[in-house]
Write a protein that holds these residues in place. Structure first.
Motif, short mmCIF file in Angstrom:
data_model
loop_
_atom_site.label_atom_id
_atom_site.label_comp_id
_atom_site.label_asym_id
_atom_site.label_seq_id
_atom_site.Cartn_x
_atom_site.Cartn_y
_atom_site.Cartn_z
N UNK A 1 46.14 27.67 24.61
CA UNK A 1 45.23 27.66 25.75
C UNK A 1 45.74 28.64 26.61
N UNK A 2 47.18 28.73 26.79
CA UNK A 2 47.74 29.64 27.79
C UNK A 2 47.63 31.27 27.16
N UNK A 3 47.56 31.45 25.99
CA UNK A 3 47.48 32.85 25.44
C UNK A 3 45.97 33.29 25.70
N UNK A 4 44.97 32.43 25.74
CA UNK A 4 43.65 32.75 25.97
C UNK A 4 43.46 32.77 27.50
N UNK A 5 43.76 31.85 28.20
CA UNK A 5 43.38 31.48 29.82
C UNK A 5 43.98 32.61 30.47
N UNK A 6 45.46 33.19 30.31
CA UNK A 6 46.38 33.68 31.02
C UNK A 6 46.52 35.13 30.65
N UNK A 7 46.27 35.38 29.17
CA UNK A 7 46.46 36.83 28.82
C UNK A 7 45.42 37.03 28.13
N UNK A 8 44.05 36.48 28.04
CA UNK A 8 42.93 36.92 27.80
C UNK A 8 42.98 37.32 26.24
N UNK A 9 43.63 36.64 25.30
CA UNK A 9 43.75 37.08 23.75
C UNK A 9 42.19 36.53 23.24
N UNK A 10 41.77 37.34 22.12
CA UNK A 10 40.53 37.00 21.59
C UNK A 10 40.89 35.79 20.63
N UNK A 11 40.00 34.99 20.64
CA UNK A 11 40.15 33.62 19.64
C UNK A 11 40.51 34.08 18.20
N UNK A 12 40.01 35.08 17.70
CA UNK A 12 40.25 35.50 16.26
C UNK A 12 41.79 36.12 16.18
N UNK A 13 42.50 36.67 17.35
CA UNK A 13 43.62 37.21 17.26
C UNK A 13 44.64 35.94 17.05
N UNK A 14 44.60 34.77 17.37
CA UNK A 14 45.45 33.91 17.33
C UNK A 14 46.10 33.73 16.02
#
Length: 499
Positions: free
Chosen positions: A349-362
């Motif tokens: 959640x932090x990688x998406x909510x804070x750093x705006x990563x794309x879901x498929x990048x994770x």
């Protein structure tokens, strides 16, 4: 006379019965149920002493409850004697035998549980090694690993352990029911070097070819050629599309091609611009934008391969409404990390909510991409430059906590990816974690990853009107960055009439 006196179904005497048998017959059947000593007679009964030496009249024997003591020991000796009498399977493979022709697929659906063959010494050793492997993975062989051991026992009992075991046979037995499992067994056999892997087939391409084959002959040949071009196998080299994209293109274009074939058109060279426009505009508005790109790609590929003289879909266009991003309500974003408890979910959640990563990048993040000393995380994106994420203090602490949790749960895993699941961590091939794991995380949060990422970028755009800053911070393209700047600062967007 006793009111419940009836004729015993075994000895035909008039006595009180329970479940159709008298007390003597019930006790006698219990005594001779496991006849290790050979006391049961054929056509008669063994003579027994009376009084103190008579059969014990315990209610445990009459109630059918599980007994222990000498009866349990007799049952163990009976099973051991039965195992000693098992023959060796006639299908055991000799490793020195040459292959005359490819082995056809085995039909394990006709597996008879009564055909219990004896295991060879090498098969017994392999079973013990698999038990040790399961213990190293934190799985109890008697509980969670029992189905895996059962699968290997069936395979080695029928085929032996001297020749490599085919992955197709493992998956065929695992598909028989929940009491068989083969995922951990495939990893174990691959690690031991005795697995014969199945041929690699791309399921998406197989489905795309199957859809193409359902069309009439001229259309099927054209779609097959189109698939070859999308795979970069045309007369001229071209970029290769993902198999999922190819299947989506073929699947969306199939109804239109089928309707043209049903209307009497025998060749795609007969298609005109009006036919393409009529086919697209006759669809619901939600379907038009999913059919238009595949048709343009199809005719462009056929024109490049010189199968048609002109491209009828080249000048056909559809109006596209540009949707500007909108922020999420503050009450939905507040306390988002509290909604998930485990460390991996909080890190995602932090990688998406804070750093705006794309879901498929994770799932594609690698362990070597995380540099904790510098607080950096490299994001590899296909066909684009690598994006460097500078981790904040909270995300760095979550990354460290996740690495500790990962080492505690799977200390022997060799998976090179940063995020792993229970399935991918125990797979020796080192696959990526399934996207279903991350989807489940955001389902618990109550916000999709796409909306959460868009809200983060929109919030950053409100504090700056510089699109270059957004491009560097989130790895955006020029068009996407300008879209967020326009949404956050509509007064700074130039008027095209006055410009």
């Amino acid at each position: 006379m006793h009111p419940d006196v009836s004729e015993c179904e075994r000895c035909q005497r008039l006595l009180p019965l329970k479940q159709g048998k008298c007390r003597y017959c019930t006790l006698l059947l219990k005594e001779t149920e496991v006849d290790v000593s050979g006391i049961a007679l054929v056509g008669g009964d063994q003579l027994w002493f009376g009084r103190e030496l008579a059969l014990r009249k315990s209610d445990r024997y009459l109630s059918g409850a599980r007994t222990s003591g000498r009866f349990k020991a007799k049952a163990r000796r009976d099973r051991a004697a039965a195992r000693a009498k098992r023959p060796t399977s006639p299908h055991c493979i000799d490793p020195a035998q040459l292959q005359l022709f490819p082995t056809p697929p085995r039909d394990w659906g006709r597996l008879n549980p009564q055909d219990d063959y004896a295991l060879t010494p090498k098969a017994n050793l392999l079973l013990r090694d698999l038990s040790d492997y399961l213990r190293d993975q934190g799985v109890d062989p008697r509980l969670g690993g029992a189905a895996t051991l059962r699968t290997l026992r069936v395979l080695t009992a029928h085929l032996g352990a001297e020749a490599p075991i085919r992955e197709l046979d493992v998956k065929a037995i695992a598909a028989l029911g929940d009491h068989y499992k083969g995922r951990r067994m495939v990893c174990f056999l691959r690690q031991r070097g005795i697995l014969k892997p199945e041929p690699m087939h791309d399921a998406e391409l197989v489905r795309a070819r199957r859809v193409a084959g359902s069309l009439p002959s001229p259309f099927a040949e054209a779609v097959d050629l189109w698939i070859d071009v999308l795979l970069g196998q045309g007369s001229r080299s071209s970029p290769t599309l993902a198999s999922g994209t190819i299947y989506s293109y073929v699947q969306n274009a199939h109804p239109t091609l089928k309707s043209w074939a049903d209307s009497g058109i025998t060749d795609l060279r007969e298609i005109t611009k009006k036919d393409v426009q009529a086919a697209i505009m006759g669809l619901p508005s939600a379907r038009r934008h999913s059919v238009h790109p595949p048709l343009r790609s199809l005719f462009r590929a056929l024109r490049r391969e010189r199968k048609i003289f002109r491209d009828p879909a080249r000048s056909v266009s559809l109006p596209t409404a540009v949707k500007l991003p909108t922020p999420l309500p503050s009450d939905r974003v507040r306390g988002i990390l509290i909604k998930v408890e485990d460390v991996r979910s909080q890190f995602i959640v932090a990688l998406v909510a804070v750093h705006g990563l794309v879901h498929n990048d994770l799932p594609a993040l690698l362990l070597e991409d995380l540099d904790r000393s510098r607080g950096q995380l490299r994001v590899r994106r296909r066909g684009r430059l690598d994006h460097i994420v500078y981790l904040d203090e909270l995300t760095s602490e979550l990354a460290t906590s996740w690495l500790r949790e990962r080492h505690r749960r799977w200390p022997r895993t060799g998976n090179p990816h940063l995020l792993v699941s229970r399935v991918s961590a125990t797979d020796e091939a080192g696959p990526k974690m399934s996207t279903e794991v991350t989807k489940t995380v955001f389902e618990r949060v109550g916000i999709s990853a796409r909306k959460l990422r868009g809200d983060r970028i929109y919030d950053e755009a409100r504090h700056t009107a510089d699109p270059v800053h957004l491009m560097r911070l989130f790895g955006l393209g020029t068009t996407t960055a300008m879209k967020y700047i326009t949404a956050a600062h509509p007064d700074k967007h130039p008027d095209p009439i006055q410009a």
